[in-house]
Scaffold this active site. Structure first.
Site, mmCIF file in Angstrom:
data_model
loop_
_atom_site.group_PDB
_atom_site.id
_atom_site.type_symbol
_atom_site.label_atom_id
_atom_site.label_comp_id
_atom_site.label_asym_id
_atom_site.label_seq_id
_atom_site.Cartn_x
_atom_site.Cartn_y
_atom_site.Cartn_z
ATOM 1 N N ASP A 5 20.168 -43.912 25.766
ATOM 2 C CA ASP A 5 19.752 -45.006 26.660
ATOM 3 C C ASP A 5 20.326 -44.835 28.071
ATOM 4 O O ASP A 5 20.985 -45.737 28.599
ATOM 5 C CB ASP A 5 20.201 -46.362 26.105
ATOM 6 C CG ASP A 5 19.780 -46.599 24.676
ATOM 7 O OD1 ASP A 5 18.679 -46.173 24.315
ATOM 8 O OD2 ASP A 5 20.549 -47.221 23.915
ATOM 9 N N GLU A 52 10.375 -52.103 24.093
ATOM 10 C CA GLU A 52 11.745 -52.297 24.588
ATOM 11 C C GLU A 52 11.914 -51.515 25.884
ATOM 12 O O GLU A 52 10.952 -51.043 26.458
ATOM 13 C CB GLU A 52 12.750 -51.787 23.547
ATOM 14 C CG GLU A 52 12.592 -50.314 23.206
ATOM 15 C CD GLU A 52 13.567 -49.841 22.140
ATOM 16 O OE1 GLU A 52 14.253 -50.695 21.535
ATOM 17 O OE2 GLU A 52 13.647 -48.627 21.922
ATOM 18 N N ASN A 89 12.710 -44.037 19.313
ATOM 19 C CA ASN A 89 12.558 -44.903 20.484
ATOM 20 C C ASN A 89 12.682 -44.066 21.753
ATOM 21 O O ASN A 89 13.303 -43.013 21.776
ATOM 22 C CB ASN A 89 13.563 -46.053 20.446
ATOM 23 C CG ASN A 89 15.016 -45.583 20.477
ATOM 24 O OD1 ASN A 89 15.293 -44.415 20.300
ATOM 25 N ND2 ASN A 89 15.920 -46.496 20.701
ATOM 26 N N GLU A 144 37.819 -30.809 38.483
ATOM 27 C CA GLU A 144 38.327 -31.331 37.216
ATOM 28 C C GLU A 144 37.846 -30.430 36.078
ATOM 29 O O GLU A 144 36.673 -30.046 36.025
ATOM 30 C CB GLU A 144 37.845 -32.759 36.997
ATOM 31 C CG GLU A 144 38.306 -33.755 38.064
ATOM 32 C CD GLU A 144 39.813 -33.877 38.155
ATOM 33 O OE1 GLU A 144 40.496 -33.712 37.113
ATOM 34 O OE2 GLU A 144 40.325 -34.120 39.270
#
Length: 529
Positions: free
Chosen positions: A77, A268, A335, A405
């Protein structure tokens, strides 16, 4: 203060290279250049023999692919927030669920209470910022059980930049967290849901989740959410999409949510963008689209659909599909969740797939994030987006002469990342380090631009009780060797900066790979001089 010293593997050679008659760190006097050369060749042969016996761990994606963007853990998501010269991605923290025998079971989403965060300046190398402890007993919002489908925004309020992280407490409401940094620590300013079933017009929303936030040009902000099908007879027009204006403080509503009308076959996944003055609302279609209706309405089940309006609160008019279900591109469906964003003049689509779990030999619904380009036709309409494994082109380059990093990577094999520092350990996100290193594990970064400089040294910050070596290769895992570094930290708790000689000219952009031998040490950062 971080300790600094020369790599044990090369410090004798390093001293010899300064002066042919100097005393080496190993205690020997280098009498002439031929002695130096013999020493260098001997050491190089030792390292080469050591790494010849090492087989690099197979990665979960091809070295030439930038999708998925992260393989050290899952992230579903996806939601993108651009801040200054960096894109931050916030993702549902899919985590393995197990049965009594220890086997991975189907992803129920019920165990998810963290939000994964990574960022990038070049769209191909991603810095890991950890996982926000959002919900549950360790989370900022302890009243919430889950943290799904995040959305993020930033705003200057009373002269200070504030960051806002919205997420769904499963399908029962929307929470908001705040921070002074895009990576946290995040805190809960309300102690309850921003949007709940007690919010006007929201009691009848089947799935009260999947927020998206629009920051409009005039400084106003809007939140979009909702989904689900109340009953099968309402599949064609569920009526469960909502939009509300946010107050200036970003943690309350400025008026009641309103229904977004006529969202055809809504399932959705709210999305919102303003492109060339037009507001585009986007969503995932449900899986009730009849085959015979597809030609009529212009899309099928599980696709990302767009609607447009000249007002952020609608009404919206159907435009059409822009991204097919992941099954169409990659063979595994489910989904379909997305986020469109603009960065440095180019539009992109972030969406999740199941290609990472497939590479792991799992088929249980665990998801990871991809990014592909968004293009427009001559009339300014969004063209159908192609889901790919190769992903997008690098924007700019990675600068090796400033501290990088160690958790910044384009691809990797067999490493882990973990929180570093009191705040990050407590809250889950922030400073991170590379851990889980063992023989055969490695990290790769794409598009490192050395310019035309003469590279003298490589420095890496390490800590731990273990020791080992790093082989630095160019362009592939078995590519040209730039050098080796011996990792023998002075301290198990504090990082020691270890420097090794490179002493060569490297021109232009190259992919760089760090291959490890040994274990028991961790990495914080690296750079070239």
């Amino acid at each position: 203060m971080r300790k600094k010293r020369t790599s044990n593997a090369l410090k004798g050679i390093a001293s010899c290279m300064i002066c042919a008659w100097s005393l080496c760190a190993c205690g020997n006097v280098a009498e002439d250049s031929s002695d130096r050369k013999v020493m260098e060749e001997s050491k190089a042969a030792e390292y080469e023999a050591l790494f010849d016996e090492i087989e690099a761990i197979t990665p979960y994606k091809s070295l030439s692919n930038t999708n998925p963007i992260m393989t050290q853990r899952f992230g579903a998501d996806p939601y993108a927030m651009v801040y200054k010269d960096r894109v931050y991605f916030y993702m549902t923290g899919d985590t393995f669920e197990y049965d009594a025998d220890g086997s991975v079971t189907e992803n129920t989403y019920g165990k998810i209470n963290t939000i994964s965060v990574v960022s990038t300046t070049d769209m191909v190398n991603f810095e890991d910022h950890g996982t926000v402890y959002a919900a549950g007993s360790k989370g900022a919002a302890k009243w919430a059980a889950n943290s799904w489908a995040p959305a993020a925004a930033w705003k200057e309020i009373d002269g200070e930049v504030k960051f806002f992280l919205y997420f769904a407490n499963s399908g029962n409401g929307i929470a908001v967290l705040t921070s002074d940094s895009p990576t946290g620590p995040f805190t809960d300013p309300l102690g309850e849901a921003l949007i709940s079933r007690a919010t006007p017009t929201c009691a009848e929303v089947t799935w009260l989740f999947d927020p998206a936030v629009l920051m409009d040009d005039d400084g106003s902000a809007y939140i979009y959410f909702g989904g689900g099908i109340p009953s099968e007879d309402k599949a064609a027009n569920p009526g469960t999409a909502r939009v509300a204006k946010l107050s200036d403080n970003m943690i309350s509503l400025d008026g009641d949510p309103v229904i977004i009308e006529n969202v055809s076959y809504l399932f959705e996944d709210s999305g919102i963008n303003k492109i060339n003055g037009i507001y585009y609302y986007s969503y995932c279609s449900n899986f009730n689209v009849p085959n015979e209706k597809e030609d009529e309405i212009g899309f099928s089940s599980g696709e990302i659909i767009t609607m447009s309006s000249d007002n952020p609160m609608g009404p919206f008019t159907l435009c059409g599909p822009i991204l097919k279900n992941p099954q169409y591109y990659f063979g595994r469906g489910g989904n379909n969740h997305h986020c469109m964003f603009e960065f440095e003049g180019q539009w992109y689509m972030a969406y999740h797939t199941r290609i990472l779990e497939e590479a792991m030999g799992i088929n249980k619904g665990y998801r990871s994030t991809n990014i592909d380009k968004v293009t427009f036709d001559e009339e300014g309409n969004i063209e159908m987006i192609q889901g790919t494994l190769t992903g997008v082109e690098q924007f700019g380059a990675l600068n090796p002469y400033q501290k990088v990093e160690a958790v910044t990577m384009g691809v990797m094999g067999g490493i882990e990342t973990t929180q570093y520092g009191e705040k990050s350990i407590e809250c889950g996100s922030g400073d991170m380090i590379v851990t889980g290193i063992h023989t055969g594990s490695w990290i790769g970064v794409y598009g490192v631009d050395f310019g035309t400089r003469h590279v003298e040294e490589f420095s890496v910050a390490a800590r731990g009780k273990g020791t080992g070596y790093i082989k630095i290769c160019m362009d592939s895992l078995d590519g040209e060797v730039l050098g080796y570094a011996e990792i023998d930290p002075d301290d198990a708790m504090e990082f020691t900066e270890i420097t090794t000689q490179i002493d060569r000219k490297i021109a232009g952009k190259h992919d760089i790979y760090f291959i490890f031998s040994g274990k028991g040490f961790e990495l914080e950062s690296w750079y070239f001089n």
